[in-house]
Scaffold this motif. Structure first.
Motif, PDB file in Angstrom:
ATOM      1  N   THR A 112     -20.301 -12.609 -20.342  1.00 58.47           N
ATOM      2  CA  THR A 112     -20.139 -13.415 -19.137  1.00 58.47           C
ATOM      3  C   THR A 112     -21.498 -13.866 -18.646  1.00 58.47           C
ATOM      4  O   THR A 112     -22.544 -13.413 -19.133  1.00 58.47           O
ATOM      5  CB  THR A 112     -19.365 -12.657 -18.043  1.00 58.47           C
ATOM      6  OG1 THR A 112     -18.967 -13.583 -17.019  1.00 58.47           O
ATOM      7  CG2 THR A 112     -20.206 -11.554 -17.427  1.00 58.47           C
ATOM      8  N   ALA A 113     -21.488 -14.777 -17.698  1.00 54.66           N
ATOM      9  CA  ALA A 113     -22.716 -15.322 -17.121  1.00 54.66           C
ATOM     10  C   ALA A 113     -22.419 -15.777 -15.708  1.00 54.66           C
ATOM     11  O   ALA A 113     -21.257 -15.978 -15.329  1.00 54.66           O
ATOM     12  CB  ALA A 113     -23.230 -16.497 -17.952  1.00 54.66           C
ATOM     13  N   ASP A 114     -23.474 -15.933 -14.922  1.00 55.07           N
ATOM     14  CA  ASP A 114     -23.283 -16.372 -13.543  1.00 55.07           C
ATOM     15  C   ASP A 114     -24.592 -16.907 -13.002  1.00 55.07           C
ATOM     16  O   ASP A 114     -25.672 -16.674 -13.571  1.00 55.07           O
ATOM     17  CB  ASP A 114     -22.784 -15.220 -12.665  1.00 55.07           C
ATOM     18  CG  ASP A 114     -21.837 -15.704 -11.569  1.00 55.07           C
ATOM     19  OD1 ASP A 114     -21.893 -16.901 -11.222  1.00 55.07           O
ATOM     20  OD2 ASP A 114     -21.044 -14.882 -11.077  1.00 55.07           O
ATOM     21  N   THR A 115     -24.489 -17.631 -11.878  1.00 52.57           N
ATOM     22  CA  THR A 115     -25.669 -18.084 -11.148  1.00 52.57           C
ATOM     23  C   THR A 115     -25.419 -17.896  -9.662  1.00 52.57           C
ATOM     24  O   THR A 115     -24.272 -17.761  -9.210  1.00 52.57           O
ATOM     25  CB  THR A 115     -25.982 -19.576 -11.396  1.00 52.57           C
ATOM     26  OG1 THR A 115     -25.121 -20.377 -10.580  1.00 52.57           O
ATOM     27  CG2 THR A 115     -25.814 -19.958 -12.855  1.00 52.57           C
ATOM     28  N   THR A 116     -26.486 -17.912  -8.897  1.00 48.08           N
ATOM     29  CA  THR A 116     -26.356 -17.747  -7.441  1.00 48.08           C
ATOM     30  C   THR A 116     -25.757 -18.982  -6.776  1.00 48.08           C
ATOM     31  O   THR A 116     -25.422 -18.930  -5.596  1.00 48.08           O
ATOM     32  CB  THR A 116     -27.732 -17.457  -6.813  1.00 48.08           C
ATOM     33  OG1 THR A 116     -28.687 -18.420  -7.295  1.00 48.08           O
ATOM     34  CG2 THR A 116     -28.206 -16.063  -7.174  1.00 48.08           C
ATOM     35  N   TRP A 117     -25.602 -20.066  -7.520  1.00 52.01           N
ATOM     36  CA  TRP A 117     -25.003 -21.275  -6.923  1.00 52.01           C
ATOM     37  C   TRP A 117     -23.602 -20.989  -6.392  1.00 52.01           C
ATOM     38  O   TRP A 117     -23.168 -21.606  -5.424  1.00 52.01           O
ATOM     39  CB  TRP A 117     -24.934 -22.391  -7.974  1.00 52.01           C
ATOM     40  CG  TRP A 117     -24.522 -23.705  -7.378  1.00 52.01           C
ATOM     41  CD1 TRP A 117     -25.323 -24.638  -6.805  1.00 52.01           C
ATOM     42  CD2 TRP A 117     -23.184 -24.212  -7.301  1.00 52.01           C
ATOM     43  NE1 TRP A 117     -24.577 -25.700  -6.362  1.00 52.01           N
ATOM     44  CE2 TRP A 117     -23.265 -25.472  -6.655  1.00 52.01           C
ATOM     45  CE3 TRP A 117     -21.936 -23.744  -7.696  1.00 52.01           C
ATOM     46  CZ2 TRP A 117     -22.132 -26.258  -6.408  1.00 52.01           C
ATOM     47  CZ3 TRP A 117     -20.816 -24.514  -7.452  1.00 52.01           C
ATOM     48  CH2 TRP A 117     -20.912 -25.752  -6.815  1.00 52.01           C
ATOM     49  N   HIS A 118     -22.918 -20.037  -7.011  1.00 48.88           N
ATOM     50  CA  HIS A 118     -21.524 -19.776  -6.642  1.00 48.88           C
ATOM     51  C   HIS A 118     -21.373 -18.927  -5.387  1.00 48.88           C
ATOM     52  O   HIS A 118     -20.236 -18.701  -4.940  1.00 48.88           O
ATOM     53  CB  HIS A 118     -20.805 -19.061  -7.799  1.00 48.88           C
ATOM     54  CG  HIS A 118     -20.656 -19.898  -9.025  1.00 48.88           C
ATOM     55  ND1 HIS A 118     -21.451 -19.738 -10.143  1.00 48.88           N
ATOM     56  CD2 HIS A 118     -19.826 -20.932  -9.318  1.00 48.88           C
ATOM     57  CE1 HIS A 118     -21.092 -20.618 -11.062  1.00 48.88           C
ATOM     58  NE2 HIS A 118     -20.115 -21.353 -10.589  1.00 48.88           N
ATOM     59  N   TYR A 119     -22.449 -18.436  -4.828  1.00 52.27           N
ATOM     60  CA  TYR A 119     -22.337 -17.453  -3.760  1.00 52.27           C
ATOM     61  C   TYR A 119     -23.043 -17.920  -2.490  1.00 52.27           C
ATOM     62  O   TYR A 119     -24.109 -18.543  -2.543  1.00 52.27           O
ATOM     63  CB  TYR A 119     -22.914 -16.112  -4.222  1.00 52.27           C
ATOM     64  CG  TYR A 119     -22.230 -15.609  -5.461  1.00 52.27           C
ATOM     65  CD1 TYR A 119     -20.976 -15.008  -5.394  1.00 52.27           C
ATOM     66  CD2 TYR A 119     -22.796 -15.804  -6.720  1.00 52.27           C
ATOM     67  CE1 TYR A 119     -20.327 -14.585  -6.532  1.00 52.27           C
ATOM     68  CE2 TYR A 119     -22.151 -15.385  -7.873  1.00 52.27           C
ATOM     69  CZ  TYR A 119     -20.912 -14.778  -7.777  1.00 52.27           C
ATOM     70  OH  TYR A 119     -20.259 -14.367  -8.907  1.00 52.27           O
ATOM     71  N   ALA A 120     -22.428 -17.594  -1.365  1.00 52.42           N
ATOM     72  CA  ALA A 120     -23.022 -17.929  -0.075  1.00 52.42           C
ATOM     73  C   ALA A 120     -24.236 -17.045   0.184  1.00 52.42           C
ATOM     74  O   ALA A 120     -24.297 -15.893  -0.274  1.00 52.42           O
ATOM     75  CB  ALA A 120     -21.989 -17.743   1.039  1.00 52.42           C
ATOM     76  N   ASP A 163     -25.382  -7.436 -10.909  1.00 52.80           N
ATOM     77  CA  ASP A 163     -24.310  -6.597 -10.371  1.00 52.80           C
ATOM     78  C   ASP A 163     -22.956  -7.293 -10.534  1.00 52.80           C
ATOM     79  O   ASP A 163     -21.954  -6.668 -10.898  1.00 52.80           O
ATOM     80  CB  ASP A 163     -24.579  -6.290  -8.900  1.00 52.80           C
ATOM     81  CG  ASP A 163     -23.516  -5.393  -8.286  1.00 52.80           C
ATOM     82  OD1 ASP A 163     -23.442  -4.212  -8.672  1.00 52.80           O
ATOM     83  OD2 ASP A 163     -22.749  -5.879  -7.436  1.00 52.80           O
ATOM     84  N   LYS A 164     -22.920  -8.611 -10.283  1.00 52.46           N
ATOM     85  CA  LYS A 164     -21.689  -9.381 -10.465  1.00 52.46           C
ATOM     86  C   LYS A 164     -21.242  -9.344 -11.932  1.00 52.46           C
ATOM     87  O   LYS A 164     -20.052  -9.163 -12.224  1.00 52.46           O
ATOM     88  CB  LYS A 164     -21.909 -10.830 -10.032  1.00 52.46           C
ATOM     89  CG  LYS A 164     -22.090 -11.027  -8.535  1.00 52.46           C
ATOM     90  CD  LYS A 164     -20.792 -10.764  -7.790  1.00 52.46           C
ATOM     91  CE  LYS A 164     -20.947 -11.028  -6.308  1.00 52.46           C
ATOM     92  NZ  LYS A 164     -19.689 -10.718  -5.561  1.00 52.46           N
ATOM     93  N   LEU A 165     -22.195  -9.495 -12.838  1.00 54.94           N
ATOM     94  CA  LEU A 165     -21.852  -9.490 -14.260  1.00 54.94           C
ATOM     95  C   LEU A 165     -21.295  -8.140 -14.677  1.00 54.94           C
ATOM     96  O   LEU A 165     -20.316  -8.055 -15.429  1.00 54.94           O
ATOM     97  CB  LEU A 165     -23.080  -9.826 -15.105  1.00 54.94           C
ATOM     98  CG  LEU A 165     -23.770 -11.173 -14.879  1.00 54.94           C
ATOM     99  CD1 LEU A 165     -24.834 -11.403 -15.951  1.00 54.94           C
ATOM    100  CD2 LEU A 165     -22.776 -12.310 -14.865  1.00 54.94           C
TER     101      LEU A 165
END
Length: 838
Positions: free
Chosen positions: A246-254, A301-303
């Motif tokens: 999986t992957a993520d970026t801070t763009w998705h979070y307030a 932590d989200k990942l």
């Protein structure tokens, strides 16, 4: 079962097979002793939001307009280069996330010799019974082959419910799985490391103002073991391995969610604070306290939580959840043709080659439709970002045209298919972008043009930028982007009858129209856009000078007639609905209407915050202004030289008569202003326009060919429409069926789906035409779940070119006139009921 399949691994990216869950994307090459999976994440856009509005534009506007009136477009364009071009002139690009590189030991008699120096020259040498495939039925890639006495199978999916990619590798026979995996992003990352005891991760930052990002991979095995050595994940002596990515970026979070996480004082105390966090960080919160490093801990932590959840469920549960989620969308629509199964036993690339040689293959036509629906589900899901020029799939740091949202045709074409193909949910990311664009567009309207409302030029990005893109006369200074996009809001309401959505969309549509109430100028007895261009074409003045900038290009007027009409009808619907609710409330409880409440009468709407339009005190007055502007637009003109529709306000000679853009046929499609039966003279001129374009080499890009398919369908010419489907397959389709601009753009994949729907049924506000453009090649077939304007769906069966059965299923009270072969049949179906028309 619809699938793409091949007897050899992909040699190029355009041969790899795409997977996606709307947010995560992957391209699977299907190697044997090595495997490559190129990955994407929707928010991997370089940099942050930038104010690119040119402060000199407003002062220069009157001079630009006067130069155009004086017949000096060259001088006007030069002045616009200085005063209208964005500062800087370009937006940031959408970038690849990176790659997963796999090295397998012992397959095909080959041993891993060098890890980290990956070779992409894949082949199937040393193995037998090789096959790789993409099943559109369950959205899964499979690679199978025999090496020695061992059968290898790899299954890969990207789950929307689990929000991760899951890979199951199996070995059946005497040999076991021994392989190594690395995460890479060239030199464009900040760090890699161990992730828990069974995984690796890579992280970085997307430039000043950009997001923090990270990707992580973990593994579980049957038999054997998992070990992390340096930056490499090692699997040894396993009969089965399941990998979770999986992957993520801070763009998705307030910001407040990130801040709340960062209040935890020390990583070593996270467990005591109730956060499961066994990750062995490569940095210490005590020693490294920069904000960027601390935010990385939030992303990782989200990942970890996501992967923990997926690994607890395991392959079988994740597969079931994935299939249920995906098929809830995919199974809504079924298109079938007689003879479609004839060549299913041939690999897709060979079928494509045979069609190029003249073979008729109805199954490949169906595959185009199923593939387009698959791609839409895979790259555009509610809550996410809309499909870019390449959907979700991009292998480059600096892709062609930055893989942005080009809104002078390409982004709109991406979504023409969404409503008729019963994928209305997949349309939602585009609406979210339009709603976010409103605030930036207001600033651009005020600061560049001194106008109310909101405006967008021919590109936008993840930050909803609305300033001009590039310094390019044929495209940069076009002001119709927001206007065209807002017609999609009305289209969605027409198909769904979702009044709650219309209440939200109406002020946005109205503000897009408001800009032109202020922007239009008196030109030769009409109101016109000044300055204007016809994307992305040029014309020749009588003295031989070539120019692009003009006054009142035909496409502008056509888009405005569409938008203005949509806004006016939407307002009447909202007023009518308010009056109905008002009457119901008075009858039911005898209470007075509450000022500002939704159920008020039309007069009460003027002060309702629900319909607030910045800069407008009285909405009814705005509607009167819009109606007046609509009446004063120049009608479409027919060229006295060629009998074609005129592209500009003057009958100029085109510099490129075979141009890929055919912008002045917007009124034919996706607009609704030209039809064969209601405007026959304009339809005849549209036909001549198409014939002239094609005779001069038009349709040479994939998306242009897809638009041409829709034009011919809208003219009720099934043979011409199908001829261009074949041309699309012949010259504008890659081996993996991606649309070939060239390079790859996804708009052609989606545009041909819209064209097929358009060939089967054409919806108007008060009627629906059945089988208006059915070609002989599709003489027998069926469709189920084709959506109609009015919140209804259509099932049809036809044989030997004649309609045998047509059933309408209504989700709201549905009233229309069904037109088939000159017959007009009035139809009314109650909500929740079905009616057989034929």
């Amino acid at each position: 079962m619809s699938r793409l399949w091949y007897r050899q691994p992909a040699k190029e990216w355009e041969e790899a097979l795409p997977l996606g869950n709307g947010r995560l994307g992957a391209m699977i090459y299907g190697g044997t002793d090595r495997e490559l999976i190129q990955v994407n994440e929707e928010s991997m856009w370089y940099g942050g939001s930038v104010n690119r509005r040119n402060p000199a534009a407003k002062e220069a506007l009157s001079r630009v307009r006067q130069l155009l009136r004086e017949g000096k477009p060259g001088e006007a364009a030069t002045l616009m280069d200085l005063t209208f071009a964005g500062c800087p002139d370009s937006m940031h690009p959408y970038q690849t996330l990176g790659e997963l590189q796999f090295y397998f030991d012992g397959i095909g008699g080959k041993c891993v010799d060098t890890i980290g120096r990956f070779k992409k020259d894949f082949d199937a040498e040393g193995v037998e019974a090789y096959e790789r495939s993409l099943s559109l039925y369950d959205a899964m890639c499979r690679t199978e082959f025999q090496s020695g006495m061992t059968h290898y199978q790899r299954e890969i999916l990207i789950s929307k419910p689990a929000d991760c990619m899951v890979m199951r590798f199996c070995a059946e026979g005497p040999d076991l799985l021994n392989f190594y995996v690395r995460l890479t992003r060239g030199k464009n990352f900040d760090g890699v490391g161990k992730f828990c005891d069974d995984g690796i991760y890579l992280h970085g930052n997307l430039g000043r103002g950009g997001s923090e990002y990270a990707m992580a991979l973990r593994a579980s095995v049957k038999d054997g073991n998992v070990e992390v050595v340096g930056e490499t994940l090692c699997i040894r002596d396993a009969s089965e391995a399941v990998l979770y990515f999986t992957a993520d970026t801070t763009w998705h979070y307030a910001e407040d969610e990130i801040t709340a996480f960062l209040t935890v004082p020390d990583a070593s105390e996270i467990g005591e604070k109730g956060r499961a966090n066994p990750v062995q960080w490569t940095f210490s919160m005590k020693e490294e306290t920069s904000y960027q490093v601390r935010v990385q801990s939030f992303v990782q932590d989200k990942l970890q939580k996501r992967l923990n959840s997926a690994m607890e469920k395991g392959w079988e549960t994740l597969l079931t959840e994935h299939e249920t989620d995906y098929r809830a969308l995919y199974d809504r629509f079924v298109f079938s043709l007689k003879g479609e199964e004839r060549y299913e036993d041939e690999p897709t690339d060979l079928r494509l080659a045979a069609v190029k040689e003249g073979r008729t293959d109805p199954g490949l036509d169906r595959l185009l439709m199923d593939y387009g629906r698959y791609l839409m589900i895979s790259c555009s899901r509610p809550g996410g970002l809309p499909a870019t020029l390449q959907g979700l799939w991009n292998a480059s740091m600096n892709p062609p045209w930055d893989s942005k949202y080009t809104v002078n045709i390409n982004t709109e074409m991406n979504y023409w298919m969404a409503e008729p193909c019963n994928l209305s949910d997949c349309h939602e990311p585009l609406f979210d972008l339009i709603f976010r664009m409103r605030e930036n567009g207001r600033k651009t309207a005020r600061e560049m043009y001194g106008c109310r409302g909101f405006v967008c030029h021919h590109n936008t990005d993840i930050h909803a930028d609305t300033a001009p893109q590039d310094i390019w006369h044929p495209g940069s200074y076009w002001v119709m982007g927001a206007a065209w996009l807002c017609t999609h809001l009305w289209t969605h309401y027409q198909y769904t009858r979702d009044l709650g959505f219309l209440k939200k969309a109406f002020p946005v549509m109205a503000e897009a129209a408001l800009f032109f109430v202020d922007f239009l100028t008196e030109e030769g007895g009409y109101l016109a856009t000044n300055p204007s261009v016809s994307p992305e074409n040029s014309y020749r003045l009588p003295d031989g000078e070539s120019a692009c900038v003009c006054i009142g290009a035909s496409m502008d007027n056509q888009i405005l007639r569409e938008l203005f009409g949509d806004v006016l009808v939407a307002w009447e619907i909202l007023k009518e609905q308010g009056q109905v609710l008002d009457a119901q409330r008075q009858v039911s409880d005898g209470q007075e209407q509450i000022p500002g409440d939704y159920g008020q009468t039309s007069a009460g709407y003027q002060n309702s915050a629900e319909y607030r339009i910045e800069g407008v005190e009285n909405i009814s007055d705005l509607m009167a202004d819009i109606s007046n502007c609509m009446k004063r637009l120049r009608p479409d003109q027919i060229s006295s030289r060629y009998g074609t529709l005129q592209e500009w306000n003057e009958d100029y000679e085109e510099t490129a008569p075979g141009h890929r853009h055919i912008s002045h046929l917007f009124a034919l499609y996706p607009g609704t202003q030209i039809t064969p039966d209601q405007t026959p003279e304009l339809a005849a001129a549209a036909r001549k326009t198409l014939e002239r374009r094609l005779a001069n080499g038009g349709g040479h890009t994939g998306w242009s060919r897809a638009w041409i398919i829709n034009f011919w369908a809208s003219l009720w010419d099934g043979e011409k429409a199908y001829e261009n489907i074949l041309k699309l397959l012949e010259i504008s389709t890659y081996p993996n069926l991606f649309d070939r601009h060239p390079p790859f753009q996804i708009d052609g994949n989606f545009g041909v789906c819209a064209g097929i729907c358009n060939m089967l049924a054409q919806c108007r506000i008060d009627s629906v035409v059945l089988l208006p453009a059915l070609p002989k090649a599709w003489e027998s077939g069926s469709v189920r779940g084709l959506r109609l304007i009015g919140n209804a769906s259509l099932d049809m069966v036809w044989e030997m070119g004649s309609l045998k059965e047509a059933v309408i299923h209504a989700d709201s009270d549905y009233q229309t006139v069904v037109i088939y072969e000159g017959r007009k049949i009035p139809v009314f179906v109650k909500a929740g009921a079905s009616s057989r028309i034929f």
